[in-house]
Write a protein that holds these residues in place. Structure first.
Motif, mmCIF file in Angstrom:
data_model
loop_
_atom_site.group_PDB
_atom_site.id
_atom_site.type_symbol
_atom_site.label_atom_id
_atom_site.label_comp_id
_atom_site.label_asym_id
_atom_site.label_seq_id
_atom_site.Cartn_x
_atom_site.Cartn_y
_atom_site.Cartn_z
ATOM 1 N N UNK A 1 -1.719 17.345 -33.589
ATOM 2 C CA UNK A 1 -2.534 17.386 -32.494
ATOM 3 C C UNK A 1 -2.147 17.022 -30.925
ATOM 4 N N UNK A 2 -3.005 17.605 -30.100
ATOM 5 C CA UNK A 2 -2.646 17.246 -28.711
ATOM 6 C C UNK A 2 -2.599 15.772 -28.291
ATOM 7 N N UNK A 3 -3.489 15.062 -28.855
ATOM 8 C CA UNK A 3 -3.458 13.606 -28.909
ATOM 9 C C UNK A 3 -1.951 13.007 -29.105
ATOM 10 N N UNK A 4 -1.434 13.712 -30.112
ATOM 11 C CA UNK A 4 -0.146 13.045 -30.725
ATOM 12 C C UNK A 4 1.013 13.591 -29.922
ATOM 13 N N UNK A 5 0.939 14.998 -29.543
ATOM 14 C CA UNK A 5 2.014 15.661 -28.976
ATOM 15 C C UNK A 5 2.163 15.253 -27.535
ATOM 16 N N UNK A 6 0.958 14.913 -26.812
ATOM 17 C CA UNK A 6 1.114 14.925 -25.190
ATOM 18 C C UNK A 6 1.916 13.535 -25.016
ATOM 19 N N UNK A 7 1.695 12.583 -25.712
ATOM 20 C CA UNK A 7 2.538 11.237 -25.539
ATOM 21 C C UNK A 7 3.738 11.418 -25.627
ATOM 22 N N UNK A 8 4.388 12.202 -26.288
ATOM 23 C CA UNK A 8 5.851 12.615 -26.306
ATOM 24 C C UNK A 8 6.381 13.214 -25.040
ATOM 25 N N UNK A 9 5.841 13.952 -24.330
ATOM 26 C CA UNK A 9 6.191 14.277 -23.214
ATOM 27 C C UNK A 9 6.019 13.205 -21.897
ATOM 28 N N UNK A 10 4.776 12.367 -22.261
ATOM 29 C CA UNK A 10 4.793 11.236 -21.353
ATOM 30 C C UNK A 10 5.625 10.164 -21.220
ATOM 31 N N UNK A 11 6.058 9.871 -22.499
ATOM 32 C CA UNK A 11 6.894 8.893 -22.675
ATOM 33 C C UNK A 11 8.497 9.103 -22.414
ATOM 34 N N UNK A 12 8.949 10.492 -22.567
ATOM 35 C CA UNK A 12 10.091 10.971 -22.420
ATOM 36 C C UNK A 12 10.358 10.746 -20.660
ATOM 37 N N UNK A 13 11.296 10.327 -20.344
ATOM 38 C CA UNK A 13 11.584 10.006 -18.840
ATOM 39 C C UNK A 13 11.524 11.303 -18.070
ATOM 40 N N UNK A 14 12.027 12.485 -18.620
ATOM 41 C CA UNK A 14 12.131 13.822 -17.998
ATOM 42 C C UNK A 14 11.515 14.745 -19.098
ATOM 43 N N UNK A 15 10.279 14.297 -19.361
ATOM 44 C CA UNK A 15 9.524 15.092 -20.334
ATOM 45 C C UNK A 15 8.512 16.311 -19.446
ATOM 46 N N UNK A 16 8.429 17.349 -20.145
ATOM 47 C CA UNK A 16 7.578 18.372 -19.662
ATOM 48 C C UNK A 16 6.732 18.844 -21.000
ATOM 49 N N UNK A 17 5.337 18.942 -20.453
ATOM 50 C CA UNK A 17 4.354 19.617 -21.601
ATOM 51 C C UNK A 17 4.049 21.148 -21.028
ATOM 52 N N UNK A 18 4.065 21.908 -22.377
ATOM 53 C CA UNK A 18 3.383 23.301 -22.014
ATOM 54 C C UNK A 18 2.571 23.609 -23.102
ATOM 55 N N UNK A 19 1.270 23.821 -22.819
ATOM 56 C CA UNK A 19 0.278 23.803 -23.935
ATOM 57 C C UNK A 19 0.027 25.421 -23.968
ATOM 58 N N UNK A 20 -0.306 25.922 -25.164
ATOM 59 C CA UNK A 20 -0.633 27.186 -25.436
ATOM 60 C C UNK A 20 -2.112 27.171 -26.332
ATOM 61 N N UNK A 21 -2.868 28.142 -26.036
ATOM 62 C CA UNK A 21 -4.165 28.270 -26.797
ATOM 63 C C UNK A 21 -3.700 28.960 -28.114
ATOM 64 N N UNK A 22 -3.394 28.138 -28.987
ATOM 65 C CA UNK A 22 -2.914 28.535 -30.309
ATOM 66 C C UNK A 22 -2.863 27.389 -31.198
ATOM 67 N N UNK A 23 -3.001 27.779 -32.701
ATOM 68 C CA UNK A 23 -2.873 26.765 -33.836
ATOM 69 C C UNK A 23 -1.383 26.434 -34.106
ATOM 70 N N UNK A 24 -1.140 25.588 -34.963
ATOM 71 C CA UNK A 24 0.115 25.062 -35.418
ATOM 72 C C UNK A 24 0.925 26.310 -35.928
ATOM 73 N N UNK A 25 0.393 27.461 -36.782
ATOM 74 C CA UNK A 25 1.084 28.299 -37.256
ATOM 75 C C UNK A 25 1.181 29.553 -36.454
ATOM 76 N N UNK A 26 0.366 29.558 -35.305
ATOM 77 C CA UNK A 26 0.508 30.655 -34.355
ATOM 78 C C UNK A 26 1.767 30.735 -33.709
ATOM 79 N N UNK A 27 2.502 29.754 -33.576
ATOM 80 C CA UNK A 27 3.892 29.581 -33.098
ATOM 81 C C UNK A 27 4.940 30.424 -33.883
ATOM 82 N N UNK A 28 4.668 30.884 -35.192
ATOM 83 C CA UNK A 28 5.486 31.451 -35.842
ATOM 84 C C UNK A 28 5.235 32.730 -36.194
ATOM 85 N N UNK A 29 4.002 33.303 -35.330
ATOM 86 C CA UNK A 29 3.802 34.701 -35.321
ATOM 87 C C UNK A 29 4.303 35.422 -34.132
#
Length: 290
Positions: free
Chosen positions: A242-270
């Motif tokens: 979920x966005x709630x869980x993934x966003x924090x990774x980019x926030x806590x990484x000192x040089x983190x970048x976040x890119x969101x897509x209008x997609x489900x988990x498995x859309x990334x494999x299509x």
């Protein structure tokens, strides 16, 4: 054409494929599959090929007990063992004559996206990380699973964990199943997902015991220790990561970048979306290496 390679990971023979790029020595992307994934699934092969065409050597591999790699019992996800396999793959890549040992990149999807955060936190030599729909703890409610389904899953988890302690054969269940079925991941698009994962080695089954360890597996606890640039690719409609869980990774990484897509988990494999995502991941690496 990918070249078959092997390397040792703590006494376990791991099998991989090296997709060579034109520049030598050049940077190398080590690609890490997700839960129960294998290197010959279409999405992983397409990513490796895309990186190689863009000038990045790409090393795919199978974790221990999956795909072409050794290890028993089969189809058992071992979190610490898989991170050891990633470290061994990185060490192998650094020894290749065609690879710049100071330019190793980690790419991981789903559970592999969590692994690469942990791995980079412990290896300051990694120059970039791409975490695609990374696992960072289970959602409060699992999509497609009722309260009764949750109780059934807990019973299977307990049984498989006990079988592991007693060195008995695993109690395997499907990786992907339709809504209401007993599977690691469920949803109405289960058949489409299974069709998209079809490959000579991928099997729609795994021992669920690893889910117990994953309840305490949070890469956000170490993200602040990752010194290199980190790109987190997340889906706005992802009910697994979920966005709630993934966003924090980019926030806590000192040089983190976040890119969101209008997609489900498995859309990334299509194919439709993965081409767009891969192009942006390559652009990210081009900026990092520049």
């Amino acid at each position: 054409m990918a070249e078959a390679v092997t390397f040792d990971s703590g006494g376990v023979r791991c099998v991989g494929h090296l997709h060579r790029a034109a520049r030598e020595p050049g940077p190398c992307v080590v690609l890490c599959p997700g839960f129960g994934g294998t290197q010959d699934t279409p999405a992983l092969m397409a990513a490796a090929h895309g990186f190689a065409v863009a000038g990045y050597h790409a090393l795919t591999f199978d974790y221990r007990s999956f795909g072409l790699s050794d290890g028993t019992p089969r189809q058992v996800v071992d979190l610490s063992g898989q991170r050891a396999d990633i470290a061994a793959a990185v060490a192998f890549a650094r020894e290749l004559d065609t690879v710049d040992p100071a330019a190793i990149i980690l790419w991981g999807t789903s559970l592999g996206g969590a692994h690469v955060i942990f791995s980079a936190a412990g290896d300051p030599g990694i120059i970039a990380v791409i975490a695609q729909v990374p696992f960072n703890g289970f959602p409060r409610r699992v999509e497609g699973r009722s309260a009764l389904g949750t109780l059934r899953m807990l019973a299977v988890l307990s049984d498989d964990w006990l079988r592991g302690r007693l060195h008995l054969p695993p109690h395997r269940i499907p990786l992907v199943g339709a809504t209401g079925e007993l599977a690691v991941m469920t949803g109405d698009d289960a058949q489409d997902v299974i069709a998209g994962m079809a490959s000579p080695t991928w099997r729609n089954e795994a021992a669920p015991r690893a889910l117990l360890d994953m309840m305490r597996y949070r890469p956000d606890t170490v993200a602040s220790h990752v010194a290199c640039p980190v790109l987190v690719c997340a889906g706005t409609d992802d009910v697994q990561a979920t966005s709630e869980s993934t966003d924090v990774l980019a926030e806590r990484a000192p040089h983190g970048q976040l890119r969101r897509y209008d997609a489900t988990h498995f859309d990334f494999y299509r194919e439709e979306l993965r081409a767009v995502v891969l192009a942006e991941q390559i652009a990210f690496l081009d900026r990092v290496l520049a």
